[in-house]
Design a protein around this motif. Structure first.
Motif, PDB file in Angstrom:
ATOM      1  N   VAL A  93       0.874  -1.171   0.000  1.00  0.00           N
ATOM      2  CA  VAL A  93       0.000   0.000   0.000  1.00  0.00           C
ATOM      3  C   VAL A  93       0.914   1.224   0.000  1.00  0.00           C
ATOM      4  O   VAL A  93       1.823   1.319   0.826  1.00  0.00           O
ATOM      5  CB  VAL A  93      -0.927   0.020   1.222  1.00  0.00           C
ATOM      6  CG1 VAL A  93      -1.771   1.297   1.225  1.00  0.00           C
ATOM      7  CG2 VAL A  93      -1.832  -1.210   1.216  1.00  0.00           C
ATOM      8  N   TYR A  94       0.666   2.130  -0.923  1.00  0.00           N
ATOM      9  CA  TYR A  94       1.485   3.325  -1.066  1.00  0.00           C
ATOM     10  C   TYR A  94       0.721   4.525  -0.504  1.00  0.00           C
ATOM     11  O   TYR A  94      -0.453   4.733  -0.835  1.00  0.00           O
ATOM     12  CB  TYR A  94       1.841   3.561  -2.532  1.00  0.00           C
ATOM     13  CG  TYR A  94       2.945   2.650  -3.017  1.00  0.00           C
ATOM     14  CD1 TYR A  94       2.717   1.292  -3.206  1.00  0.00           C
ATOM     15  CD2 TYR A  94       4.229   3.151  -3.271  1.00  0.00           C
ATOM     16  CE1 TYR A  94       3.730   0.451  -3.628  1.00  0.00           C
ATOM     17  CE2 TYR A  94       5.248   2.309  -3.696  1.00  0.00           C
ATOM     18  CZ  TYR A  94       4.989   0.964  -3.870  1.00  0.00           C
ATOM     19  OH  TYR A  94       5.999   0.126  -4.295  1.00  0.00           O
ATOM     20  N   TYR A  95       1.425   5.288   0.333  1.00  0.00           N
ATOM     21  CA  TYR A  95       0.841   6.449   0.977  1.00  0.00           C
ATOM     22  C   TYR A  95       1.618   7.696   0.590  1.00  0.00           C
ATOM     23  O   TYR A  95       2.852   7.672   0.545  1.00  0.00           O
ATOM     24  CB  TYR A  95       0.927   6.319   2.492  1.00  0.00           C
ATOM     25  CG  TYR A  95       0.252   5.114   3.076  1.00  0.00           C
ATOM     26  CD1 TYR A  95       0.914   3.904   3.204  1.00  0.00           C
ATOM     27  CD2 TYR A  95      -1.064   5.194   3.529  1.00  0.00           C
ATOM     28  CE1 TYR A  95       0.292   2.795   3.755  1.00  0.00           C
ATOM     29  CE2 TYR A  95      -1.690   4.091   4.084  1.00  0.00           C
ATOM     30  CZ  TYR A  95      -1.010   2.899   4.186  1.00  0.00           C
ATOM     31  OH  TYR A  95      -1.629   1.806   4.739  1.00  0.00           O
ATOM     32  N   CYS A  96       0.911   8.787   0.350  1.00  0.00           N
ATOM     33  CA  CYS A  96       1.619  10.053   0.239  1.00  0.00           C
ATOM     34  C   CYS A  96       1.501  10.786   1.569  1.00  0.00           C
ATOM     35  O   CYS A  96       0.584  10.526   2.376  1.00  0.00           O
ATOM     36  CB  CYS A  96       1.124  10.896  -0.917  1.00  0.00           C
ATOM     37  SG  CYS A  96      -0.458  11.697  -0.682  1.00  0.00           S
ATOM     38  N   ALA A  97       2.438  11.662   1.792  1.00  0.00           N
ATOM     39  CA  ALA A  97       2.493  12.392   3.047  1.00  0.00           C
ATOM     40  C   ALA A  97       3.142  13.738   2.816  1.00  0.00           C
ATOM     41  O   ALA A  97       3.909  13.917   1.858  1.00  0.00           O
ATOM     42  CB  ALA A  97       3.283  11.601   4.090  1.00  0.00           C
ATOM     43  N   CYS A  98       2.849  14.673   3.706  1.00  0.00           N
ATOM     44  CA  CYS A  98       3.508  15.970   3.624  1.00  0.00           C
ATOM     45  C   CYS A  98       4.188  16.272   4.951  1.00  0.00           C
ATOM     46  O   CYS A  98       3.772  15.779   6.007  1.00  0.00           O
ATOM     47  CB  CYS A  98       2.532  17.075   3.233  1.00  0.00           C
ATOM     48  SG  CYS A  98       1.135  17.287   4.331  1.00  0.00           S
ATOM     49  N   GLY A  99       5.225  17.051   4.863  1.00  0.00           N
ATOM     50  CA  GLY A  99       6.002  17.323   6.055  1.00  0.00           C
ATOM     51  C   GLY A  99       6.917  18.508   5.898  1.00  0.00           C
ATOM     52  O   GLY A  99       6.756  19.327   4.997  1.00  0.00           O
ATOM     53  N   ALA A 100       7.903  18.544   6.791  1.00  0.00           N
ATOM     54  CA  ALA A 100       8.757  19.717   6.884  1.00  0.00           C
ATOM     55  C   ALA A 100      10.013  19.639   6.029  1.00  0.00           C
ATOM     56  O   ALA A 100      10.450  20.642   5.467  1.00  0.00           O
ATOM     57  CB  ALA A 100       9.138  19.944   8.342  1.00  0.00           C
ATOM     58  N   TYR A 101      10.619  18.441   5.929  1.00  0.00           N
ATOM     59  CA  TYR A 101      11.885  18.333   5.216  1.00  0.00           C
ATOM     60  C   TYR A 101      11.876  17.090   4.355  1.00  0.00           C
ATOM     61  O   TYR A 101      11.616  15.989   4.836  1.00  0.00           O
ATOM     62  CB  TYR A 101      13.050  18.305   6.198  1.00  0.00           C
ATOM     63  CG  TYR A 101      14.374  18.511   5.536  1.00  0.00           C
ATOM     64  CD1 TYR A 101      15.284  17.469   5.425  1.00  0.00           C
ATOM     65  CD2 TYR A 101      14.709  19.742   4.979  1.00  0.00           C
ATOM     66  CE1 TYR A 101      16.499  17.641   4.783  1.00  0.00           C
ATOM     67  CE2 TYR A 101      15.913  19.935   4.332  1.00  0.00           C
ATOM     68  CZ  TYR A 101      16.808  18.879   4.238  1.00  0.00           C
ATOM     69  OH  TYR A 101      17.997  19.065   3.598  1.00  0.00           O
ATOM     70  N   TYR A 102      12.239  17.224   3.083  1.00  0.00           N
ATOM     71  CA  TYR A 102      11.960  16.188   2.090  1.00  0.00           C
ATOM     72  C   TYR A 102      12.649  14.862   2.376  1.00  0.00           C
ATOM     73  O   TYR A 102      12.115  13.800   2.031  1.00  0.00           O
ATOM     74  CB  TYR A 102      12.346  16.681   0.688  1.00  0.00           C
ATOM     75  CG  TYR A 102      13.826  16.708   0.408  1.00  0.00           C
ATOM     76  CD1 TYR A 102      14.614  17.765   0.859  1.00  0.00           C
ATOM     77  CD2 TYR A 102      14.433  15.692  -0.298  1.00  0.00           C
ATOM     78  CE1 TYR A 102      15.967  17.792   0.614  1.00  0.00           C
ATOM     79  CE2 TYR A 102      15.791  15.706  -0.554  1.00  0.00           C
ATOM     80  CZ  TYR A 102      16.559  16.760  -0.093  1.00  0.00           C
ATOM     81  OH  TYR A 102      17.894  16.778  -0.338  1.00  0.00           O
ATOM     82  N   SER A 103      13.834  14.885   2.997  1.00  0.00           N
ATOM     83  CA  SER A 103      14.578  13.632   3.160  1.00  0.00           C
ATOM     84  C   SER A 103      14.510  13.079   4.575  1.00  0.00           C
ATOM     85  O   SER A 103      15.130  12.049   4.859  1.00  0.00           O
ATOM     86  CB  SER A 103      16.033  13.841   2.758  1.00  0.00           C
ATOM     87  OG  SER A 103      16.652  14.798   3.596  1.00  0.00           O
ATOM     88  N   GLN A 106      11.005  11.381   9.536  1.00  0.00           N
ATOM     89  CA  GLN A 106      10.356  11.729  10.804  1.00  0.00           C
ATOM     90  C   GLN A 106       9.575  13.036  10.721  1.00  0.00           C
ATOM     91  O   GLN A 106       8.746  13.327  11.604  1.00  0.00           O
ATOM     92  CB  GLN A 106      11.402  11.835  11.914  1.00  0.00           C
ATOM     93  CG  GLN A 106      12.265  10.592  12.089  1.00  0.00           C
ATOM     94  CD  GLN A 106      11.460   9.356  12.410  1.00  0.00           C
ATOM     95  OE1 GLN A 106      10.424   9.442  13.052  1.00  0.00           O
ATOM     96  NE2 GLN A 106      11.928   8.204  11.968  1.00  0.00           N
ATOM     97  N   SER A 107       9.833  13.826   9.699  1.00  0.00           N
ATOM     98  CA  SER A 107       9.187  15.128   9.600  1.00  0.00           C
ATOM     99  C   SER A 107       7.837  15.076   8.904  1.00  0.00           C
ATOM    100  O   SER A 107       7.145  16.085   8.820  1.00  0.00           O
ATOM    101  CB  SER A 107      10.098  16.121   8.868  1.00  0.00           C
ATOM    102  OG  SER A 107      10.116  15.849   7.478  1.00  0.00           O
ATOM    103  N   TYR A 108       7.456  13.902   8.404  1.00  0.00           N
ATOM    104  CA  TYR A 108       6.174  13.782   7.703  1.00  0.00           C
ATOM    105  C   TYR A 108       5.074  13.529   8.725  1.00  0.00           C
ATOM    106  O   TYR A 108       5.181  12.622   9.563  1.00  0.00           O
ATOM    107  CB  TYR A 108       6.242  12.659   6.670  1.00  0.00           C
ATOM    108  CG  TYR A 108       7.076  13.034   5.480  1.00  0.00           C
ATOM    109  CD1 TYR A 108       8.455  12.831   5.468  1.00  0.00           C
ATOM    110  CD2 TYR A 108       6.489  13.628   4.368  1.00  0.00           C
ATOM    111  CE1 TYR A 108       9.223  13.191   4.382  1.00  0.00           C
ATOM    112  CE2 TYR A 108       7.259  13.998   3.274  1.00  0.00           C
ATOM    113  CZ  TYR A 108       8.627  13.770   3.291  1.00  0.00           C
ATOM    114  OH  TYR A 108       9.381  14.146   2.214  1.00  0.00           O
ATOM    115  N   HIS A 109       3.998  14.322   8.620  1.00  0.00           N
ATOM    116  CA  HIS A 109       2.998  14.234   9.669  1.00  0.00           C
ATOM    117  C   HIS A 109       1.562  14.251   9.195  1.00  0.00           C
ATOM    118  O   HIS A 109       0.657  14.081   9.996  1.00  0.00           O
ATOM    119  CB  HIS A 109       3.197  15.373  10.692  1.00  0.00           C
ATOM    120  CG  HIS A 109       3.450  16.699  10.056  1.00  0.00           C
ATOM    121  ND1 HIS A 109       4.711  17.153   9.754  1.00  0.00           N
ATOM    122  CD2 HIS A 109       2.600  17.669   9.637  1.00  0.00           C
ATOM    123  CE1 HIS A 109       4.612  18.357   9.206  1.00  0.00           C
ATOM    124  NE2 HIS A 109       3.359  18.676   9.119  1.00  0.00           N
TER     125      HIS A 109
END
Length: 121
Positions: A93-103, A106-109
C-alpha cells in the motif's frame, strides 16, 4: 489541516509501470515537502521517495533508484510517483504524506489513506 487523496494504484505485471497521484486540499501543497511511503503486509512502513517544496531536491530509497521518479505540480496541488520496471517486491500500500523536510522521514505528519499496488510475477 491538509487532506491527501492517493490514486493510480492497481495490478500490474512485473516490468510494467504505474503512475500514482496524490491530490491535496485544505492547504497549499507548496508549503510542504512531499513524500511517498509504502507498507507491505507484515513489514514496516518504508520511506520510498521525497521531494522538496520547490521540487529541486529529491530523495529515493536505494531499491527504487533509477526506477521511480517523484515529481510535483504545485499549481495543481498534486504530487506524483512514476514507477517503472516494477517488481513483485514493490507490492504494497502506497501512501503520500507531507512534512517539513523532504529527506527526513520523521518530519512527515499528514498522511493519505493509501492506494494498493500489486505487482504479479
Amino acid at each position: 489541516q491538509v487532506q491527501l487523496v492517493e490514486s493510480g494504484g492497481g495490478l500490474v505485471q512485473a516490468g510494467g509501470s504505474l503512475r500514482l497521484s496524490c491530490a491535496a486540499s485544505g492547504r497549499t501543497l507548496s508549503e510542504y515537502a512531499m513524500g511517498w511511503f509504502r507498507q507491505a503486509p507484515g513489514k514496516e512502513r518504508e520511506f520510498v521517495a521525497g521531494i522538496s517544496r520547490s521540487g529541486i531536491m529529491t530523495y529515493y530509497l536505494d531499491s527504487v533508484k533509477g526506477r521511480f521518479t517523484i515529481s510535483r505540480d504545485n499549481a495543481k496541488n498534486t504530487v506524483y510517483l512514476q514507477m517503472n520496471s516494477l517488481k513483485p517486491e514493490d507490492t504494497a500500500v502506497y501512501y503520500c504524506a507531507c512534512g517539513a523536510y523532504y529527506s527526513n522521514r520523521q518530519s512527515y505528519h499528514y498522511w493519505g489513506q493509501g492506494t494498493q499496488v500489486t505487482v504479479s510475477s
